[in-house]
Design a protein around this motif. Structure first.
Motif, PDB file in Angstrom:
ATOM      1  N   ARG A  63       6.915   1.242   1.357  1.00  0.00           N
ATOM      2  CA  ARG A  63       5.940   1.093   2.444  1.00  0.00           C
ATOM      3  C   ARG A  63       4.864   0.056   2.157  1.00  0.00           C
ATOM      4  NH1 ARG A  63       9.402   2.737   4.908  1.00  0.00           N
ATOM      5  NH2 ARG A  63       9.648   4.726   6.016  1.00  0.00           N
ATOM      6  N   ARG A  64       4.687  -0.319   0.863  1.00  0.00           N
ATOM      7  CA  ARG A  64       3.624  -1.286   0.556  1.00  0.00           C
ATOM      8  C   ARG A  64       4.040  -2.122  -0.650  1.00  0.00           C
ATOM      9  NH1 ARG A  64      -2.353  -1.286  -1.182  1.00  0.00           N
ATOM     10  NH2 ARG A  64      -3.349  -2.487   0.477  1.00  0.00           N
ATOM     11  N   VAL A  65       4.004  -3.438  -0.470  1.00  0.00           N
ATOM     12  CA  VAL A  65       4.354  -4.393  -1.520  1.00  0.00           C
ATOM     13  C   VAL A  65       3.137  -5.258  -1.798  1.00  0.00           C
ATOM     14  CG1 VAL A  65       5.823  -6.339  -2.157  1.00  0.00           C
ATOM     15  CG2 VAL A  65       6.785  -4.430  -0.846  1.00  0.00           C
ATOM     16  N   LEU A  66       2.777  -5.383  -3.071  1.00  0.00           N
ATOM     17  CA  LEU A  66       1.661  -6.226  -3.484  1.00  0.00           C
ATOM     18  C   LEU A  66       2.201  -7.424  -4.261  1.00  0.00           C
ATOM     19  CD1 LEU A  66      -0.717  -3.425  -4.887  1.00  0.00           C
ATOM     20  CD2 LEU A  66      -0.462  -4.201  -2.509  1.00  0.00           C
ATOM     21  N   ASP A  67       1.835  -8.628  -3.839  1.00  0.00           N
ATOM     22  CA  ASP A  67       2.193  -9.846  -4.564  1.00  0.00           C
ATOM     23  C   ASP A  67       0.934 -10.353  -5.246  1.00  0.00           C
ATOM     24  OD1 ASP A  67       3.117 -12.224  -5.542  1.00  0.00           O
ATOM     25  OD2 ASP A  67       3.607 -13.111  -3.600  1.00  0.00           O
ATOM     26  N   PHE A  83      11.937  -6.266   2.067  1.00  0.00           N
ATOM     27  CA  PHE A  83      11.458  -4.898   2.296  1.00  0.00           C
ATOM     28  C   PHE A  83      10.903  -4.813   3.721  1.00  0.00           C
ATOM     29  CE2 PHE A  83      11.199  -5.632  -2.279  1.00  0.00           C
ATOM     30  CZ  PHE A  83      11.962  -4.559  -2.750  1.00  0.00           C
ATOM     31  N   PRO A  84      11.793  -4.695   4.716  1.00  0.00           N
ATOM     32  CA  PRO A  84      11.386  -4.841   6.119  1.00  0.00           C
ATOM     33  C   PRO A  84      10.523  -3.717   6.659  1.00  0.00           C
ATOM     34  CG  PRO A  84      13.705  -4.231   5.955  1.00  0.00           C
ATOM     35  CD  PRO A  84      13.252  -4.547   4.563  1.00  0.00           C
ATOM     36  N   ALA A  85      10.424  -2.594   5.928  1.00  0.00           N
ATOM     37  CA  ALA A  85       9.577  -1.495   6.395  1.00  0.00           C
ATOM     38  C   ALA A  85       8.199  -1.511   5.745  1.00  0.00           C
ATOM     39  CB  ALA A  85      10.260  -0.150   6.122  1.00  0.00           C
ATOM     40  N   ALA A  86       7.930  -2.517   4.901  1.00  0.00           N
ATOM     41  CA  ALA A  86       6.719  -2.498   4.082  1.00  0.00           C
ATOM     42  C   ALA A  86       5.625  -3.407   4.622  1.00  0.00           C
ATOM     43  CB  ALA A  86       7.055  -2.919   2.653  1.00  0.00           C
ATOM     44  N   GLU A  87       4.389  -2.957   4.425  1.00  0.00           N
ATOM     45  CA  GLU A  87       3.243  -3.859   4.517  1.00  0.00           C
ATOM     46  C   GLU A  87       3.235  -4.694   3.244  1.00  0.00           C
ATOM     47  OE1 GLU A  87      -1.549  -3.377   5.077  1.00  0.00           O
ATOM     48  OE2 GLU A  87      -0.604  -2.265   3.452  1.00  0.00           O
ATOM     49  N   VAL A  88       3.033  -5.998   3.389  1.00  0.00           N
ATOM     50  CA  VAL A  88       2.990  -6.896   2.238  1.00  0.00           C
ATOM     51  C   VAL A  88       1.578  -7.455   2.119  1.00  0.00           C
ATOM     52  CG1 VAL A  88       3.877  -9.033   1.228  1.00  0.00           C
ATOM     53  CG2 VAL A  88       5.428  -7.474   2.428  1.00  0.00           C
ATOM     54  N   VAL A  89       1.023  -7.368   0.915  1.00  0.00           N
ATOM     55  CA  VAL A  89      -0.332  -7.849   0.665  1.00  0.00           C
ATOM     56  C   VAL A  89      -0.257  -8.994  -0.347  1.00  0.00           C
ATOM     57  CG1 VAL A  89      -2.678  -7.271   0.002  1.00  0.00           C
ATOM     58  CG2 VAL A  89      -1.210  -5.525   1.046  1.00  0.00           C
ATOM     59  N   ALA A  90      -0.643 -10.191   0.072  1.00  0.00           N
ATOM     60  CA  ALA A  90      -0.736 -11.338  -0.823  1.00  0.00           C
ATOM     61  C   ALA A  90      -2.121 -11.332  -1.463  1.00  0.00           C
ATOM     62  CB  ALA A  90      -0.510 -12.627  -0.049  1.00  0.00           C
ATOM     63  N   GLY A 129      -5.959  -0.740  -3.684  1.00  0.00           N
ATOM     64  CA  GLY A 129      -5.103   0.388  -3.356  1.00  0.00           C
ATOM     65  C   GLY A 129      -3.763   0.292  -4.056  1.00  0.00           C
ATOM     66  N   GLY A 130      -2.857   1.213  -3.714  1.00  0.00           N
ATOM     67  CA  GLY A 130      -1.599   1.305  -4.427  1.00  0.00           C
ATOM     68  C   GLY A 130      -0.463   0.587  -3.740  1.00  0.00           C
ATOM     69  N   GLY A 131       0.635   0.436  -4.493  1.00  0.00           N
ATOM     70  CA  GLY A 131       1.829  -0.199  -3.963  1.00  0.00           C
ATOM     71  C   GLY A 131       3.080   0.485  -4.460  1.00  0.00           C
ATOM     72  N   ALA A 152      -3.369  -2.922 -15.985  1.00  0.00           N
ATOM     73  CA  ALA A 152      -4.165  -2.878 -14.755  1.00  0.00           C
ATOM     74  C   ALA A 152      -3.266  -2.831 -13.523  1.00  0.00           C
ATOM     75  CB  ALA A 152      -5.096  -4.088 -14.695  1.00  0.00           C
ATOM     76  N   LEU A 153      -2.203  -3.621 -13.523  1.00  0.00           N
ATOM     77  CA  LEU A 153      -1.277  -3.592 -12.395  1.00  0.00           C
ATOM     78  C   LEU A 153      -0.546  -2.254 -12.322  1.00  0.00           C
ATOM     79  CD1 LEU A 153       0.334  -7.153 -12.343  1.00  0.00           C
ATOM     80  CD2 LEU A 153      -1.742  -6.333 -11.249  1.00  0.00           C
ATOM     81  N   ALA A 154      -0.125  -1.746 -13.463  1.00  0.00           N
ATOM     82  CA  ALA A 154       0.585  -0.459 -13.477  1.00  0.00           C
ATOM     83  C   ALA A 154      -0.283   0.645 -12.899  1.00  0.00           C
ATOM     84  CB  ALA A 154       1.015  -0.116 -14.894  1.00  0.00           C
ATOM     85  N   GLY A 155      -1.590   0.534 -13.085  1.00  0.00           N
ATOM     86  CA  GLY A 155      -2.496   1.543 -12.549  1.00  0.00           C
ATOM     87  C   GLY A 155      -2.533   1.592 -11.035  1.00  0.00           C
ATOM     88  N   HIS A 156      -1.982   0.574 -10.365  1.00  0.00           N
ATOM     89  CA  HIS A 156      -1.949   0.548  -8.903  1.00  0.00           C
ATOM     90  C   HIS A 156      -0.593   0.976  -8.339  1.00  0.00           C
ATOM     91  CE1 HIS A 156      -5.899  -1.250  -7.977  1.00  0.00           C
ATOM     92  NE2 HIS A 156      -5.774  -1.811  -9.158  1.00  0.00           N
TER      93      HIS A 156
END
Length: 303
Positions: A63-67, A83-90, A129-131, A152-156
């Motif tokens: 549902r959420r992808v962080l780049d 990931f067509p169902a996901a919100e993507v955050v650049a 937020g999380g991904g 730090a990334l793993a914490g999200h």
């Protein structure tokens, strides 16, 4: 041509990264990422495979992808397609690059589920937020403490989420061993100059920590499980497209300028000819010009 530098969209982590002006490099970064898109499409397909669960969960539940360190958003859009169902955050530290990312996403029809987050790494991630999937390509090596950055990334990551770090691989190749000008082996000397520059760049980063670059160990130390690593190949044989040639001219020109004091006069002359658009021996006109590269993606999942 640097083996470390931003092949793949090269992604911006911090304004302290060796005084690189990422906004000024925007067009070059975008062109580079577009050339490397086939490689990253392969990587995104592999991430989907890793997320396929025989019990029924799978990539469509993402549902959420962080780049993280998205640069101009080329890979962000590859991830949006995967990931067509996901919100993507650049996520990037350059507002100019994020504007390009947002424009690209809108052109490709991802605008409704695409957003940007302006933040230098790693301190600006608290409000992110999380991904379910967190991707970072060629950004973490611009941070002094790479192990800490992975943590730090793993914490999200959300429970069961996947962290993918694209770092390492093989230096890109574009020159034959004997070019018919200068001494044979120029590509190897370019690689050596790039390695020296890269080490100097890292040692100058704030909070630099010297340690073995074992990305799977970094992921394990962050509490992640089921590690997997895979490398992906970009193979653009001769004859190259005009766009690929223009990219190589720009890349070699930047390297020749940046590492001039690391070359002897014969190599400087050879590089000047290779980057001269009017020279028949230049990379922009050579029939034997090619681009071959490999990039490695390290992954692990949250509990």
């Amino acid at each position: 041509m640097s083996p470390h530098e931003h092949a793949s969209g090269h992604h911006h982590a911090s304004h302290d990264s060796a005084d690189l002006d990422w906004a000024a490099l925007a067009s070059h970064l975008e062109q580079e990422a577009e050339l490397y898109a086939p490689l990253h499409e392969q990587a995104a397909a592999w991430l989907r495979e890793l997320l396929t669960d025989p019990a029924g969960d799978g990539p469509d539940q993402v549902r959420r992808v962080l780049d993280i360190g998205s640069g101009p958003g080329v890979i962000s859009c590859v991830l949006a397609r995967a990931f067509p169902a996901a919100e993507v955050v650049a996520v990037d530290g350059s507002a100019e690059l994020l504007e390009r990312a947002q424009d690209r996403a809108a052109r490709l029809g991802f605008g409704e589920r695409f957003r940007t987050h302006l933040a230098d790494l790693p301190d600006g991630l608290d409000a992110l937020g999380g991904g379910d999937v967190i991707w970072s390509s060629k950004a973490l090596h611009h941070l002094g403490d790479q192990r800490g950055a992975v943590a730090a990334l793993a914490g999200h990551l959300r429970p069961g989420g996947l962290l993918a770090v694209c770092e390492g691989g093989l230096p890109p190749r574009c020159l034959s061993r004997d070019l018919g000008l200068g001494r044979p082996g120029l590509q190897s000397r370019i690689d050596a100059a790039a390695d020296e520059w890269f080490s100097t760049m890292r040692e100058a980063l704030p909070g630099f920590v010297h340690e073995t670059e074992d990305w799977q160990a970094f992921l394990a130390d962050a509490g992640l499980r089921t590690p997997a690593t895979r490398s992906f190949l970009l193979d653009l044989p001769a004859p190259l497209s005009d766009g690929a040639r223009a990219f190589l001219v720009a890349q070699l020109s930047r390297g020749a300028e940046r590492w001039a004091d690391r070359f002897d006069e014969e190599d400087r002359t050879a590089l000047a000819r290779l980057t001269d658009p009017e020279d028949a021996a230049g990379i922009g006109r050579r029939p034997d010009a090619f681009l071959l590269a490999a990039q490695t993606v390290h992954t692990a999942r949250a509990l």
